[in-house]
Scaffold this active site. Structure first.
Site, mmCIF file in Angstrom:
data_model
loop_
_atom_site.group_PDB
_atom_site.id
_atom_site.type_symbol
_atom_site.label_atom_id
_atom_site.label_comp_id
_atom_site.label_asym_id
_atom_site.label_seq_id
_atom_site.Cartn_x
_atom_site.Cartn_y
_atom_site.Cartn_z
ATOM 1 N N GLU A 27 0.966 -1.286 -0.081
ATOM 2 C CA GLU A 27 -0.103 0.041 0.105
ATOM 3 C C GLU A 27 0.869 1.192 -0.187
ATOM 4 O O GLU A 27 2.028 1.148 0.083
ATOM 5 C CB GLU A 27 -1.022 -0.069 1.237
ATOM 6 C CG GLU A 27 -2.395 -0.664 1.023
ATOM 7 C CD GLU A 27 -3.064 0.520 0.348
ATOM 8 O OE1 GLU A 27 -2.751 1.490 -0.449
ATOM 9 O OE2 GLU A 27 -4.333 0.102 0.165
ATOM 10 N N ASN A 157 -10.390 5.383 1.572
ATOM 11 C CA ASN A 157 -9.484 5.172 0.210
ATOM 12 C C ASN A 157 -9.725 6.110 -0.821
ATOM 13 O O ASN A 157 -10.426 7.079 -0.565
ATOM 14 C CB ASN A 157 -9.651 3.892 -0.440
ATOM 15 C CG ASN A 157 -8.738 2.863 0.368
ATOM 16 O OD1 ASN A 157 -7.560 3.043 0.590
ATOM 17 N ND2 ASN A 157 -9.251 1.489 0.590
ATOM 18 N N ASP A 207 -10.260 1.450 -4.166
ATOM 19 C CA ASP A 207 -8.924 1.534 -3.420
ATOM 20 C C ASP A 207 -8.364 2.722 -3.659
ATOM 21 O O ASP A 207 -8.907 3.740 -3.869
ATOM 22 C CB ASP A 207 -8.058 0.263 -3.472
ATOM 23 C CG ASP A 207 -7.575 -0.011 -2.109
ATOM 24 O OD1 ASP A 207 -6.823 0.720 -1.493
ATOM 25 O OD2 ASP A 207 -7.587 -1.490 -1.815
#
Length: 303
Positions: A27, A157, A207
């Protein structure tokens, strides 16, 4: 709210593996053009990675806390978003120093998505470590002060901004809704209430995201194996395949910001799912034929 109403290109792109090491939860990628260095995290394994997108070996830095995103302060320092709040990191030594606690009284939450506004304000988010409903929030760190902007988000997100800084975007992955909010371009703070821009249909979830130089919103589709590009009006204009089922976040890299770096993860996948997903947890470079722009540096105030 805008749904798909126009034809779009579901196209592939030239794709290479930048880092074949598999992240449990890759991430928070960022790119420092001054040093030609990309940075990203494995949140659950408490690791920070660095590598030049031009090639060469990657480096892994073990962290004492879970961290999910960083902003460049200057050539010597970074600001990390962690489960204990914001921390200043010396690049040369890795030494961490606390800057601002975020939800320190709640050990059930951790940091998640983040991005720097063109003004230097750092938007950071939190979520439940078990992705509990409504446990997350989005904060703004501006010149040493922390302000909670939005609460009651399950999985925050897709934090990113229009190139001129007048609009902010974010999503709740659980709700699969991308929102927009008007901003003061000088401060990066909201000037109104968020409005639904696009509701993602079908498989996968919205995301991490980043905007390109023209203002398109490039969003990883977790569980969908692709990155979608949306117009500022919320229309899906392009979809690019990623060779991993769970891409997590993109960022533009390279001296000309001409390639899209995308992290991925194998969180929640059993042995069979990982065997069926050759790229799980790897980091990719996609030649998507557009240009990004430099990520702004964060302003610390008096620190």
């Amino acid at each position: 709210m805008t749904t798909i109403s126009a034809p779009f290109a579901a196209a592939g792109s030239a794709t290479t593996v930048l880092c074949a090491e598999r992240c449990h939860l890759g991430e928070g990628p960022s790119y420092d053009a001054a040093s030609d260095t990309a940075w990203w995290f494995d949140i659950l394994e408490r690791r920070l990675y660095e590598q030049s997108p031009s090639g060469g070996a990657h480096r892994v830095h073990e962290l004492p806390v879970m961290a999910s995103a960083l902003a460049v302060v200057d050539d010597r320092r970074q600001l990390l978003s962690t489960e204990q709040g914001l921390m200043l990191r010396e690049i040369a030594t890795g030494r961490l120093a606390p800057v601002a606690a975020i939800e320190a009284e709640d050990p059930a939450t951790r940091s998640n998505d983040a991005r720097v506004h063109p003004s230097g304000t750092f938007w950071v988010s939190t979520m439940g470590k078990r992705a509990e409903n409504g446990a997350g929030s989005i904060y703004a760190f501006r010149a040493g002060a922390l302000l909670r902007l939005f609460a009651g988000i399950s999985i925050p997100n897709a934090i990113c901004f229009s190139p001129d800084g007048t609009v902010g975007y974010f999503a709740d992955t659980r709700e699969n809704t991308l929102c927009r909010v008007e901003l003061d371009p000088l401060t990066g703070l909201p000037e109104g209430e968020p409005q639904a821009l696009h509701r993602h249909p079908g498989a996968g979830g919205l995301d991490g995201a980043v905007t390109d130089a023209e203002g398109l919103i490039w969003c990883a589709i977790w569980g969908g194996g692709r990155v979608n590009a949306y117009s500022p009006a919320g229309e899906l204009v392009r979809s690019v395949d990623v060779p991993a089922r769970q891409p997590s976040c993109p960022v533009f890299v390279g001296r000309d910001f001409g390639r899209l770096l995308v992290t991925s993860a194998h969180e929640g996948m059993d042995d069979a799912a990982r065997a069926a997903d050759a790229g799980h947890g790897q980091v990719f470079l996609l030649d998507v034929g557009v240009r990004g722009r430099a990520e702004p540096r964060v302003r610390l105030g008096g620190l």
